[in-house]
Design a protein around this motif. Structure first.
Motif, PDB file in Angstrom:
ATOM      1  N   HIS A  32       0.835  -1.208   0.000  1.00  0.00           N
ATOM      2  CA  HIS A  32       0.000   0.000   0.000  1.00  0.00           C
ATOM      3  C   HIS A  32       0.868   1.256   0.000  1.00  0.00           C
ATOM      4  O   HIS A  32       0.627   2.193  -0.773  1.00  0.00           O
ATOM      5  CB  HIS A  32      -0.923  -0.017   1.225  1.00  0.00           C
ATOM      6  CG  HIS A  32      -1.755   1.199   1.368  1.00  0.00           C
ATOM      7  ND1 HIS A  32      -2.875   1.445   0.605  1.00  0.00           N
ATOM      8  CD2 HIS A  32      -1.628   2.271   2.192  1.00  0.00           C
ATOM      9  CE1 HIS A  32      -3.392   2.611   0.942  1.00  0.00           C
ATOM     10  NE2 HIS A  32      -2.662   3.126   1.911  1.00  0.00           N
ATOM     11  N   ASN A  33       1.889   1.271   0.838  1.00  0.00           N
ATOM     12  CA  ASN A  33       2.780   2.438   0.899  1.00  0.00           C
ATOM     13  C   ASN A  33       3.538   2.627  -0.411  1.00  0.00           C
ATOM     14  O   ASN A  33       3.737   3.763  -0.860  1.00  0.00           O
ATOM     15  CB  ASN A  33       3.754   2.293   2.067  1.00  0.00           C
ATOM     16  CG  ASN A  33       3.079   2.443   3.407  1.00  0.00           C
ATOM     17  OD1 ASN A  33       1.987   2.983   3.508  1.00  0.00           O
ATOM     18  ND2 ASN A  33       3.704   1.951   4.457  1.00  0.00           N
ATOM     19  N   ALA A  34       3.948   1.529  -1.026  1.00  0.00           N
ATOM     20  CA  ALA A  34       4.653   1.622  -2.306  1.00  0.00           C
ATOM     21  C   ALA A  34       3.732   2.183  -3.386  1.00  0.00           C
ATOM     22  O   ALA A  34       4.156   3.013  -4.211  1.00  0.00           O
ATOM     23  CB  ALA A  34       5.190   0.253  -2.714  1.00  0.00           C
ATOM     24  N   LEU A  35       2.472   1.755  -3.382  1.00  0.00           N
ATOM     25  CA  LEU A  35       1.518   2.283  -4.359  1.00  0.00           C
ATOM     26  C   LEU A  35       1.267   3.773  -4.148  1.00  0.00           C
ATOM     27  O   LEU A  35       1.179   4.541  -5.111  1.00  0.00           O
ATOM     28  CB  LEU A  35       0.196   1.515  -4.280  1.00  0.00           C
ATOM     29  CG  LEU A  35       0.220   0.102  -4.848  1.00  0.00           C
ATOM     30  CD1 LEU A  35      -1.084  -0.615  -4.531  1.00  0.00           C
ATOM     31  CD2 LEU A  35       0.463   0.117  -6.342  1.00  0.00           C
ATOM     32  N   GLU A  36       1.173   4.185  -2.902  1.00  0.00           N
ATOM     33  CA  GLU A  36       0.985   5.616  -2.624  1.00  0.00           C
ATOM     34  C   GLU A  36       2.192   6.418  -3.092  1.00  0.00           C
ATOM     35  O   GLU A  36       2.037   7.508  -3.655  1.00  0.00           O
ATOM     36  CB  GLU A  36       0.752   5.845  -1.137  1.00  0.00           C
ATOM     37  CG  GLU A  36      -0.645   5.529  -0.685  1.00  0.00           C
ATOM     38  CD  GLU A  36      -0.912   5.963   0.746  1.00  0.00           C
ATOM     39  OE1 GLU A  36       0.047   6.287   1.481  1.00  0.00           O
ATOM     40  OE2 GLU A  36      -2.091   5.987   1.122  1.00  0.00           O
ATOM     41  N   ALA A  37       3.390   5.899  -2.858  1.00  0.00           N
ATOM     42  CA  ALA A  37       4.600   6.595  -3.300  1.00  0.00           C
ATOM     43  C   ALA A  37       4.640   6.693  -4.821  1.00  0.00           C
ATOM     44  O   ALA A  37       4.991   7.743  -5.379  1.00  0.00           O
ATOM     45  CB  ALA A  37       5.841   5.865  -2.777  1.00  0.00           C
ATOM     46  N   THR A  38       4.260   5.621  -5.498  1.00  0.00           N
ATOM     47  CA  THR A  38       4.225   5.627  -6.958  1.00  0.00           C
ATOM     48  C   THR A  38       3.212   6.643  -7.470  1.00  0.00           C
ATOM     49  O   THR A  38       3.476   7.381  -8.426  1.00  0.00           O
ATOM     50  CB  THR A  38       3.883   4.220  -7.488  1.00  0.00           C
ATOM     51  OG1 THR A  38       4.862   3.303  -6.997  1.00  0.00           O
ATOM     52  CG2 THR A  38       3.845   4.176  -8.993  1.00  0.00           C
TER      53      THR A  38
END
Length: 63
Positions: A32-38
């Motif tokens: 989830h955090n990686a998707l938000e960063a992307t």
């Protein structure tokens, strides 16, 4: 197998299940955090491209 062994096995199984649940929760949080960063990078890129296009064409907005 004695009742004591059965009880110990049940405790061990609950501990393993809890560990798996915690690991899965951590993995989902990481994704989830990686998707938000992307998403943030993508939106910043769109904004930067928009600003560059406006600067090149002289169509700046007055803000």
């Amino acid at each position: 197998m004695t009742n004591q062994e059965n009880n110990q096995n049940q405790r061990n199984n609950k501990s393993v299940a809890k560990s798996i649940k915690n690991t899965a929760g951590s993995a989902f949080e990481t994704v989830h955090n990686a998707l938000e960063a992307t998403e943030n990078v993508a939106m910043n890129t769109v904004d930067a491209t928009n600003n560059a296009a406006k600067n090149l064409t002289g169509n700046k907005n007055n803000r």
